[in-house]
Design a protein around this motif. Structure first.
Motif, mmCIF file in Angstrom:
data_model
loop_
_atom_site.group_PDB
_atom_site.id
_atom_site.type_symbol
_atom_site.label_atom_id
_atom_site.label_comp_id
_atom_site.label_asym_id
_atom_site.label_seq_id
_atom_site.Cartn_x
_atom_site.Cartn_y
_atom_site.Cartn_z
ATOM 1 N N GLN A 26 2.882 19.425 20.096
ATOM 2 C CA GLN A 26 3.361 20.356 21.108
ATOM 3 C C GLN A 26 4.640 19.798 21.722
ATOM 4 N N ARG A 27 5.515 20.677 22.141
ATOM 5 C CA ARG A 27 6.756 20.262 22.795
ATOM 6 C C ARG A 27 7.184 21.349 23.768
ATOM 7 N N GLU A 28 7.980 20.954 24.745
ATOM 8 C CA GLU A 28 8.602 21.898 25.662
ATOM 9 C C GLU A 28 10.101 21.654 25.625
ATOM 10 N N LEU A 29 10.862 22.682 25.303
ATOM 11 C CA LEU A 29 12.318 22.548 25.248
ATOM 12 C C LEU A 29 12.926 22.843 26.606
ATOM 13 N N GLY A 30 13.944 22.043 26.961
ATOM 14 C CA GLY A 30 14.656 22.256 28.213
ATOM 15 C C GLY A 30 15.910 23.078 28.043
ATOM 16 N N GLY A 31 16.107 23.645 26.856
ATOM 17 C CA GLY A 31 17.282 24.462 26.576
ATOM 18 C C GLY A 31 17.028 25.320 25.359
ATOM 19 N N GLY A 203 5.776 15.275 30.689
ATOM 20 C CA GLY A 203 5.548 14.475 29.498
ATOM 21 C C GLY A 203 6.700 13.513 29.272
ATOM 22 N N LEU A 204 6.802 12.993 28.065
ATOM 23 C CA LEU A 204 7.860 12.032 27.755
ATOM 24 C C LEU A 204 9.120 12.774 27.308
#
Length: 219
Positions: A26-31, A203-204
């Motif tokens: 899983q990941r969250e993009l900041g852009g 998260g990191l």
């Protein structure tokens, strides 16, 4: 994630467990998604006359999304489980089981005006002169800011880089398990000390990177 992930068996496991070629963390993009440049370029190169070959098609999402805008979309992958899903996702396209290294499969009708690879095998570059029409283009996106074998292999077959982009977007791995999985997938060490020291409420933080290349024959 075991080292064998980047193998036929590993990709087959992704197809079974995730339903296709998806990153297993899983990941969250900041852009914006860093592959949007590839999408824009691919769209700009497609016409109703463009014959396309996709290298490493996975479960066929590009064939499903972009194939109807082309004169014909052929694609290959070396994982039968991925191809099974691709044929369902894009019934209008032609799919072939191939590793890109042996003889061209029967029925893969070229030459092709556009050859594309979304995080797929760079071995396709070594077959460009065999598969591509005289004025063809090659479009590639890779998972890091530098993918040295791409310019090296293009030079080896006398193709030139016409344009290139390096895109880096802030991202977060939300859990330690996600960070470990990403490290194994990318071949990078994941240290618990880094997580304990740098992780935030999201998260990191890390950089989601892409290298995009558009190439054509030299001269």
């Amino acid at each position: 994630m075991p080292d064998s992930l980047h193998s036929r068996a590993g990709y087959a496991r992704l197809a079974r467990e995730l339903g296709g070629y998806f990153h297993p963390w899983q990941r969250e993009l900041g852009g914006p998604d860093p592959e949007l440049t590839f999408d824009v370029m691919l769209t700009s190169l497609l016409t109703p006359q463009t014959r396309v070959l996709e290298a490493g098609c996975g479960h066929g999402l590009d064939a499903a999304r972009f194939g109807p805008d082309s004169a014909g979309w052929a694609a290959y992958d070396f994982v039968p489980e991925m191809l099974e899903r691709a044929r369902k996702n894009a019934p209008h396209a032609q799919f072939f089981e191939w590793n890109g290294k042996t003889g061209v499969p029967e029925g893969m009708q070229g030459p092709f005006d556009l050859i594309v690879s979304r995080r797929g095998p760079t071995s396709a570059i070594l077959r460009l002169n065999e598969l591509a029409a005289p004025d063809a283009r090659f479009l590639y996106v890779g998972p890091r800011l530098e993918v040295p074998q791409v310019p090296e292999r293009l030079a080896a077959v006398n193709w030139a880089i016409l344009s290139e982009w390096r895109v880096s977007v802030q991202a977060f791995a939300p859990t330690w398990e996600d960070w470990q999985t990403r490290g194994a997938f990318m071949g990078e060490a994941a240290h618990r000390a880094d997580w304990d020291r740098c992780a935030t409420a999201k998260g990191l933080p890390y950089r989601e990177e892409r290298y995009i290349v558009l190439a054509g024959r030299s001269g």
